[in-house]
Design an enzyme around this catalytic site. Sequence first.
Site, PDB file in Angstrom:
ATOM      1  N   ASN A  80       0.832  -1.061   0.016  1.00 58.94           N
ATOM      2  CA  ASN A  80      -0.115   0.013   0.123  1.00 58.94           C
ATOM      3  C   ASN A  80       0.741   1.380  -0.067  1.00 58.94           C
ATOM      4  OD1 ASN A  80       0.823  -0.667   2.517  1.00 58.94           O
ATOM      5  ND2 ASN A  80      -1.224   0.120   3.486  1.00 58.94           N
ATOM      6  N   GLU A  87       3.713  -4.284  12.683  1.00 58.03           N
ATOM      7  CA  GLU A  87       2.738  -3.324  12.360  1.00 58.03           C
ATOM      8  C   GLU A  87       1.700  -4.044  11.518  1.00 58.03           C
ATOM      9  OE1 GLU A  87       2.479  -0.430  13.587  1.00 58.03           O
ATOM     10  OE2 GLU A  87       4.358   0.122  14.565  1.00 58.03           O
ATOM     11  N   CYS A 122      -3.215   1.427   6.468  1.00 59.06           N
ATOM     12  CA  CYS A 122      -3.432   0.716   7.816  1.00 59.06           C
ATOM     13  C   CYS A 122      -4.218   1.584   8.952  1.00 59.06           C
ATOM     14  CB  CYS A 122      -1.989   0.313   8.412  1.00 59.06           C
ATOM     15  SG  CYS A 122      -0.984   1.592   8.643  1.00 59.06           S
TER      16      CYS A 122
HETATM   17  P1  NAP Z   1       0.375  -9.194   3.619  1.00 58.86           P
HETATM   18  O1  NAP Z   1      -0.274  -9.981   2.742  1.00 58.86           O
HETATM   19  O2  NAP Z   1       0.436  -9.680   5.211  1.00 58.86           O
HETATM   20  O3  NAP Z   1       1.866  -8.729   2.983  1.00 58.86           O
HETATM   21  C1  NAP Z   1       2.658  -8.130   3.899  1.00 58.86           C
HETATM   22  C2  NAP Z   1       4.215  -8.567   3.194  1.00 58.86           C
HETATM   23  O4  NAP Z   1       4.408  -9.874   4.068  1.00 58.86           O
HETATM   24  C3  NAP Z   1       4.327  -8.730   1.779  1.00 58.86           C
HETATM   25  O5  NAP Z   1       5.788  -8.282   1.564  1.00 58.86           O
HETATM   26  C4  NAP Z   1       4.195 -10.305   1.691  1.00 58.86           C
HETATM   27  O6  NAP Z   1       4.832 -10.602   0.572  1.00 58.86           O
HETATM   28  C5  NAP Z   1       4.952 -10.771   2.985  1.00 58.86           C
HETATM   29  N1  NAP Z   1       4.602 -11.926   3.387  1.00 58.86           N
HETATM   30  C6  NAP Z   1       3.669 -12.657   3.242  1.00 58.86           C
HETATM   31  N2  NAP Z   1       3.462 -13.852   3.673  1.00 58.86           N
HETATM   32  C7  NAP Z   1       4.629 -14.051   4.450  1.00 58.86           C
HETATM   33  C8  NAP Z   1       5.299 -15.113   5.215  1.00 58.86           C
HETATM   34  N3  NAP Z   1       4.703 -16.193   5.448  1.00 58.86           N
HETATM   35  N4  NAP Z   1       6.403 -14.741   5.699  1.00 58.86           N
HETATM   36  C9  NAP Z   1       6.895 -13.510   5.377  1.00 58.86           C
HETATM   37  N5  NAP Z   1       6.441 -12.587   4.871  1.00 58.86           N
HETATM   38  C10 NAP Z   1       5.110 -12.733   4.143  1.00 58.86           C
HETATM   39  O7  NAP Z   1      -0.209  -7.707   3.793  1.00 58.86           O
HETATM   40  P2  NAP Z   1      -0.834  -7.086   2.486  1.00 58.86           P
HETATM   41  O8  NAP Z   1      -1.879  -7.583   1.959  1.00 58.86           O
HETATM   42  O9  NAP Z   1       0.289  -6.680   1.824  1.00 58.86           O
HETATM   43  O10 NAP Z   1      -1.165  -5.586   3.226  1.00 58.86           O
HETATM   44  C11 NAP Z   1      -2.462  -5.050   3.667  1.00 58.86           C
HETATM   45  C12 NAP Z   1      -2.513  -5.276   5.229  1.00 58.86           C
HETATM   46  O11 NAP Z   1      -1.405  -4.777   6.024  1.00 58.86           O
HETATM   47  C13 NAP Z   1      -3.529  -4.917   5.804  1.00 58.86           C
HETATM   48  O12 NAP Z   1      -4.158  -5.635   6.919  1.00 58.86           O
HETATM   49  C14 NAP Z   1      -3.122  -3.595   6.588  1.00 58.86           C
HETATM   50  O13 NAP Z   1      -3.820  -3.143   7.715  1.00 58.86           O
HETATM   51  C15 NAP Z   1      -1.806  -4.012   7.041  1.00 58.86           C
HETATM   52  N6  NAP Z   1      -0.835  -2.628   6.944  1.00 58.86           N
HETATM   53  C16 NAP Z   1      -0.487  -2.342   8.225  1.00 58.86           C
HETATM   54  C17 NAP Z   1       0.310  -1.305   8.410  1.00 58.86           C
HETATM   55  C18 NAP Z   1       0.774  -0.767   9.724  1.00 58.86           C
HETATM   56  O14 NAP Z   1       1.462  -0.010  10.072  1.00 58.86           O
HETATM   57  N7  NAP Z   1       0.121  -1.315  10.885  1.00 58.86           N
HETATM   58  C19 NAP Z   1       0.624  -0.636   7.333  1.00 58.86           C
HETATM   59  C20 NAP Z   1       0.254  -0.907   6.148  1.00 58.86           C
HETATM   60  C21 NAP Z   1      -0.628  -2.106   5.948  1.00 58.86           C
HETATM   61  P3  NAP Z   1       4.090 -10.990  -0.942  1.00 58.86           P
HETATM   62  O15 NAP Z   1       3.033  -9.543  -1.024  1.00 58.86           O
HETATM   63  O16 NAP Z   1       5.124 -10.955  -1.993  1.00 58.86           O
HETATM   64  O17 NAP Z   1       3.256 -12.098  -0.792  1.00 58.86           O
END
Ligand code: NAP
Length: 470
Positions: free
Chosen positions: A147, A244, A278
């Site tokens: 994002n 996070e 987020c």
């Molecule tokens: P995600 O699916 O959890 O992916 C985040 C990152 O983790 C990506 O680089 C992903 O790689 C990687 N990843 C996935 N599975 C993994 C594993 N088993 N081990 C290590 N890394 C792994 O999240 P998203 O869909 O990209 O992002 C949306 C979510 O992020 C929302 O829930 C949002 O609220 C949250 N978010 C939180 C914050 C905060 O500061 N709290 C900020 C922004 C977003 P790939 O994409 O290459 O598979």
Amino acid sequence: MFTYDTLLAAVAVKSGRTVESRNPATDQLIGLAPENTIDELDPVIAAASAAQPGWAALSDEDRRSYLHRAADAIEESAEALAQLLSREQGKPLNGLGARWEVGGAVAWLRSTADIQLPGEVLVDDGSTQTTMHYRPIGVVGAITPWNYPMNIAMWQIAPSLRMGNTVVSKPSETTTLSGLALIEVMNQVLPAGVLNAITGPGATIGDALVKDARIGKIMFTGSTATGKRIIEASAGNVTRLTLELGGNDAAIVLSDVDPEEIVEDLFWGAFINTGQTCCAAKRLYVHDSVYDEVVTALASFAEKVPVGEGLDEEVLLGPLHNQRQFEIVSDLVEKARASGARVVLGGNPDPEAEGFFYPVTLVADIDNDNDLVLNEQFGPALPIMRYTDLDEAIRLANSLEVGLGASVWSSNADRAREVAMQLEAGTVWINSHGILAPHIPFGGIKQSGYGLEFGVEGLKSVSVPFVISG
Ligand code: NAP
């Protein structure tokens, strides 16, 4: 200095294991991003490990100087970075979009470079002196979501490097080119091996990064589900974590607001980055006495916000980033409609449109237990609930398992603070939502994660504290 073309040529590849990077607004191919294999992870971590002692041995002044020069380099190539980010992520160049994100990365890097974390004197009673100091952890693994691929990467990279760690960064596979581009630009300045990247799917490459014993700390931003997997995967090495994770931020609008005065900040607090933020407001609780006016004000404001392809200079909101997010948002809105909730605006994506465009959607008179309220939509569909009893609104705001941010909207600062004190979230904003700053700690509670980023607390989280006493 890079142009868009030279930057793309530097990070995209022509062959090997690749993944297509496509513009979410047009489905046009931007370029091929490299996809590393697990075997290719080893030399990258080895390079980061080899470079770490030399980087840590530099004087504080020298490391800060490197970081400021890396910020200069980003500024020089800012337009090229923004053009790539807008194309790959889908966000507009203007407004709270790609140019703003690149500017944020520079601001975070400079501010973090200038924050000091001196040793602390804990006891000095004439006979004993006890002091606390902070040393680097070693190699930090930084895993970012799609994002804010540049800003969030910088939130992880800047404090890690500032404290003398080296970094292996893993961008999300759908924003790989943006993540690599930021690192390419910074590496015009940084010594070899200090800032490294590894690419590929999270479930394989990300998992292997987390499990590698040479990684001393994982900084992870992403979903709660992935965060839980990372906790398990990191257990073997007792790797330190900052998590996070996801949120479902409540915004409570009190009876004393002037709807016209708050509408702009309220709108952007919810719809920034097409709701894919987020800490955006994702559930709105509005007092009955101002409910209709707030809904009308939001709808009139929303109708004037230009939506379209990010490269159009007039546009302020882009498409959703991917098909999956489009389906999640569509499904939640349809279920809300079927339950009898009132779709005041939007909810009708054009089936003929190219790209993942979902219109700004306001859903009023919706039940508190509707899925659109209980689940993180991560998109431009805002449920707006009516309340009469403020204590009940606070109870509902606190009723979920997540607690990243929250906000209170009121013309009475004391009253707003009283409500803020009762909300369960890492940050509670008053008359704004989601405003972050590099010197103010940020982090979630409950299942929104643990550990703080930014400011002095952020530096502590990428350091090992140790005590000298005698
Ligand atoms: P995600 O699916 O959890 O992916 C985040 C990152 O983790 C990506 O680089 C992903 O790689 C990687 N990843 C996935 N599975 C993994 C594993 N088993 N081990 C290590 N890394 C792994 O999240 P998203 O869909 O990209 O992002 C949306 C979510 O992020 C929302 O829930 C949002 O609220 C949250 N978010 C939180 C914050 C905060 O500061 N709290 C900020 C922004 C977003 P790939 O994409 O290459 O598979």
